[in-house]
Design an enzyme around this catalytic site. Structure first.
Site, PDB file in Angstrom:
ATOM      1  N   GLY A  31       0.795  -1.219   0.000  1.00  8.04           N
ATOM      2  CA  GLY A  31       0.000   0.000   0.000  1.00  8.04           C
ATOM      3  C   GLY A  31       0.826   1.265   0.000  1.00  8.04           C
ATOM      4  CE1 TYR A  32       0.264   7.412   2.570  1.00  9.92           C
ATOM      5  CE2 TYR A  32       2.242   7.865   1.302  1.00  9.92           C
ATOM      6  CZ  TYR A  32       1.182   8.314   2.056  1.00  9.92           C
ATOM      7  OH  TYR A  32       1.023   9.650   2.290  1.00  9.92           O
ATOM      8  CG  HIS A  37       3.336   0.696  -5.645  1.00 13.04           C
ATOM      9  ND1 HIS A  37       3.555   1.717  -4.755  1.00 13.04           N
ATOM     10  CD2 HIS A  37       3.838  -0.426  -5.060  1.00 13.04           C
ATOM     11  CE1 HIS A  37       4.144   1.242  -3.670  1.00 13.04           C
ATOM     12  NE2 HIS A  37       4.343  -0.046  -3.832  1.00 13.04           N
ATOM     13  N   GLY A 147       8.971  -4.854  -8.212  1.00  6.00           N
ATOM     14  CA  GLY A 147       9.947  -3.852  -8.606  1.00  6.00           C
ATOM     15  C   GLY A 147      11.369  -4.313  -8.361  1.00  6.00           C
ATOM     16  CE  LYS A 149      12.067   1.107  -3.670  1.00  2.00           C
ATOM     17  NZ  LYS A 149      12.356   0.531  -2.315  1.00  2.00           N
ATOM     18  CG  ASP A 150      11.748  -3.523  -2.464  1.00  2.00           C
ATOM     19  OD1 ASP A 150      12.331  -3.021  -1.494  1.00  2.00           O
ATOM     20  OD2 ASP A 150      10.687  -3.061  -2.921  1.00  2.00           O
ATOM     21  CD  GLN A 153       9.823  -7.877  -1.800  1.00  2.00           C
ATOM     22  OE1 GLN A 153       9.583  -7.615  -0.644  1.00  2.00           O
ATOM     23  NE2 GLN A 153       9.274  -7.207  -2.820  1.00  2.00           N
ATOM     24  CB  SER A 185      10.734   4.097  -1.227  1.00  2.00           C
ATOM     25  OG  SER A 185      10.448   3.389  -0.032  1.00  2.00           O
TER      26      SER A 185
END
Length: 293
Positions: A31-32, A37, A147, A149-150, A153, A185
């Site tokens: 979220g956020y 996203h 993504g 960026k992570d 993960q 982020s």
């Protein structure tokens, strides 16, 4: 766009989609939502008949002294953003819906989930891999979008899907950045104005590392030391980790060759921990990309 808070209602809706022969893509988020996203959603919309976005701040991936309570949440804001895209279903469960009883089962990748960020945040990737497995079992997607960026993960999830023979394509989508280079982020909203300006040092350091790599630097230490100098010059940045790894496996790199590499940086600005990455090679490399298990 249908919003579901219960597993059963989402499963029933997706069963109808599959009965019509429609493909399903999922974008798992906490979220956020931001423009990064939305890039995942755009990619999913272009490659699937039905797009599902999950919104769940997963408590099992936060340690006891981490920022679970401070993590930004605004479901109405998220839904307003998603309403402008071709999203068929949003899954926004409660913690009780996802974890109705204490877990006795978990998914743990060793050593991949225990190095780098996994070493600094013990149990983090166990929480990530377990909740993503649950979400995959609930949605049963054809493709899932994450993504770059992570990056650790993303690598953990690719390996998990391969190890478990899950019939899901894991699609990595390049990092989206602000005009000054700061990687988008959800945590950026918690940065003070001074820390927000200081955080651009991560992109500048990555630019320098990539330039040295493409110029033919052969020793990882040369690249990493040059990046540390740049970060050290920013007094508001507290460097937590800086690594150069094999982009496919995250294995340590002793000698630089033609294979794709990833530079990974983690730094704290105030009480906000930020991560960033850069995938590169001596020559332009293909996307280490999608994993079709």
């Amino acid at each position: 766009m249908q919003v579901h808070t219960q597993i059963g209602t989402l499963r029933a809706a997706l069963a109808e989609c599959r009965a019509r022969g429609e493909s399903v893509g999922v974008v798992p988020t906490m979220g956020y939502l931001h423009a990064g996203h939305m890039k995942l959603v755009e990619r999913a919309s272009g490659e699937n008949d039905v797009v599902v976005v999950t919104i769940f701040v997963n408590p099992t991936q936060f340690g006891p002294n981490e920022d679970l309570d401070a993590y930004p949440r605004d479901l109405e804001r998220d839904l307003a953003q998603l309403d402008a895209f071709a999203v068929a279903h949003v899954f926004a469960p409660t913690v009780a819906e996802m974890y109705p009883q204490p877990l006795q089962t978990s998914v743990d990748l060793a050593p991949l989930g225990q190095i780098l960020i996994g070493a600094a945040r013990p149990g983090h990737f166990r929480g990530v891999a377990t909740v993503v497995t649950k979400l995959f079992n609930i949605v049963q997607p054809d493709r899932a979008y994450f993504g770059e960026k992570d990056y650790q993960q993303l690598t953990v999830i690719r390996r998990m899907v391969a190890d478990l023979s899950s019939p899901i394509a894991i699609v990595g989508v390049p990092t989206v950045r602000e005009a000054d280079g700061l990687a988008l982020s959800s945590r950026n909203v918690r940065l003070s104005p001074d820390d927000r300006n200081a955080a651009t040092v991560l992109a500048r350091a990555l630019d320098r590392g990539e330039a040295l790599l493409r110029a033919g630097a052969s020793e990882p230490a040369v690249i990493l030391d040059a990046m540390r100098v740049i970060i050290a010059a920013e007094p508001r940045a507290e460097l937590a980790s800086l690594d150069l790894r094999d982009a496919a496996t995250l294995d340590a790199v002793e000698t630089i060759d033609a294979r794709p590499l990833v530079i990974l940086v983690t730094a704290r600005f105030g009480d906000v921990l930020l991560i960033d990455q850069r995938i590169s090679a001596r020559t332009q490399c293909d996307d280490v990309g999608e994993n079709f298990a």
